[in-house]
Design a protein around this motif. Structure first.
Motif, mmCIF file in Angstrom:
data_model
loop_
_atom_site.group_PDB
_atom_site.id
_atom_site.type_symbol
_atom_site.label_atom_id
_atom_site.label_comp_id
_atom_site.label_asym_id
_atom_site.label_seq_id
_atom_site.Cartn_x
_atom_site.Cartn_y
_atom_site.Cartn_z
ATOM 1 N N VAL A 291 0.843 -1.206 0.000
ATOM 2 C CA VAL A 291 0.000 0.000 0.000
ATOM 3 C C VAL A 291 0.879 1.257 0.000
ATOM 4 C CG1 VAL A 291 -1.671 1.347 1.315
ATOM 5 C CG2 VAL A 291 -1.970 -1.127 1.089
ATOM 6 N N GLU A 292 1.912 1.236 0.820
ATOM 7 C CA GLU A 292 2.818 2.391 0.898
ATOM 8 C C GLU A 292 3.500 2.648 -0.440
ATOM 9 O OE1 GLU A 292 6.655 3.965 3.546
ATOM 10 O OE2 GLU A 292 5.760 2.019 3.948
ATOM 11 N N MET A 293 3.947 1.593 -1.105
ATOM 12 C CA MET A 293 4.579 1.759 -2.419
ATOM 13 C C MET A 293 3.593 2.308 -3.437
ATOM 14 S SD MET A 293 7.223 -1.356 -3.141
ATOM 15 C CE MET A 293 5.992 -2.647 -2.942
ATOM 16 N N ILE A 294 2.392 1.758 -3.425
ATOM 17 C CA ILE A 294 1.369 2.233 -4.363
ATOM 18 C C ILE A 294 1.129 3.725 -4.180
ATOM 19 C CG2 ILE A 294 -1.100 2.126 -4.912
ATOM 20 C CD1 ILE A 294 -0.931 -0.912 -4.218
ATOM 21 N N GLU A 295 0.973 4.151 -2.938
ATOM 22 C CA GLU A 295 0.640 5.549 -2.691
ATOM 23 C C GLU A 295 1.825 6.468 -2.948
ATOM 24 O OE1 GLU A 295 -1.253 5.632 1.166
ATOM 25 O OE2 GLU A 295 -3.144 4.954 0.259
ATOM 26 N N GLN A 296 3.038 6.007 -2.673
ATOM 27 C CA GLN A 296 4.206 6.825 -2.951
ATOM 28 C C GLN A 296 4.436 7.000 -4.443
ATOM 29 O OE1 GLN A 296 7.497 4.990 -0.860
ATOM 30 N NE2 GLN A 296 7.032 6.042 1.057
ATOM 31 N N ARG A 297 4.196 5.944 -5.201
ATOM 32 C CA ARG A 297 4.505 5.972 -6.623
ATOM 33 C C ARG A 297 3.354 6.457 -7.487
ATOM 34 N NH1 ARG A 297 7.734 0.310 -7.591
ATOM 35 N NH2 ARG A 297 7.720 1.059 -9.748
ATOM 36 N N PHE A 298 2.121 6.210 -7.049
ATOM 37 C CA PHE A 298 0.984 6.489 -7.924
ATOM 38 C C PHE A 298 -0.118 7.322 -7.275
ATOM 39 C CE2 PHE A 298 2.728 2.224 -8.809
ATOM 40 C CZ PHE A 298 3.293 2.486 -10.060
#
Length: 231
Positions: A162-169
């Motif tokens: 979730v953190e990666m998704i929100e940071q990247r997209f």
């Protein structure tokens, strides 16, 4: 927009059904019980899913490292000349029924990238990319640990996703596709929504869910099992 597709039917999905047939295991087809082989129905599902996915335009694709997830989207990647990142955080795990429970412990030790190396077959190398920080699976939970500890391992990994998704997209107009499994896929959806009430039933093989991020950063469920959800 986040689209998520569960893998096609694998041999492990039909083992219980075959065990009830009364046929000796020595006479079972080779795929029965094998999570790294599709059933005949699963092969048909891959063909149908490939055509369904081609109707969308994805800015990014990621997959669980497990064979059944990779090979569900591999034909799509080949036909569209696309690549997918391998996200071990999307690996199947335990605990989808309790992922929002306050009783799940918080892990003290880091488990990401601490497991077995992820090995891709040579023929898949043009289509799947290993992240520099995720060339290994996350650690497996200890043997004979409690259900809540098992859930804690998957929750830790999925919160990282979730953190990666929100940071990247996050906050963009991009559309991404994630390929994975049942328990981890439903759990990821619950973590994004922070609500279980709109999730009706399990996610079928090659079933798709989609959420769309709202202006306030929350997510709204738009599609579940390929069907539009009521507002």
């Amino acid at each position: 927009k986040i689209y998520y597709i569960r893998h096609a039917q694998g041999g492990h999905n039909v083992r219980k059904a075959w065990s009830k047939k009364g046929i000796p295991e020595s006479e079972w087809p080779a795929y029965v019980g094998n999570p790294d082989m599709f059933t005949p129905k699963g092969k048909e599902q891959v063909v149908a899913a490939t055509e369904e996915l081609k109707a969308y335009q994805f800015d990014f694709v990621a997959s669980s490292p497990m064979w059944r997830a990779r090979n569900t989207i591999l034909p799509y990647l080949k036909e569209t000349e696309s690549t997918a990142e391998v996200w071990p955080e999307l690996r199947e795990g335990k605990g989808n029924g309790s992922i929002l429970s306050n009783d799940i412990p918080v892990l003290q030790d880091e488990i990401l990238n601490q497991g077995e190396p992820i090995i891709l077959p040579e023929e898949e190398l043009p289509f799947f990319i290993l992240r520099d920080d995720a060339k290994n699976d996350y650690s497996r939970y200890p043997e004979k640990c409690s259900r809540m500890v098992r859930a804690a391992y998957m929750k830790h990994a999925l919160l990282s996703a979730v953190e990666m998704i929100e940071q990247r997209f996050g906050g963009t107009d991009q559309t991404i596709l994630l390929a994975g499994h049942h328990a981890s896929g439903v759990s990821l959806l619950k973590l994004l929504l922070q609500d279980e009430s709109k999730i009706k039933g399990g996610l079928g093989n090659t079933g798709i869910w989609m959420v769309e991020q709202q202006e306030d950063g929350t997510y709204q469920l738009k599609i579940y099992n390929g069907k539009a959800c009521a507002e």
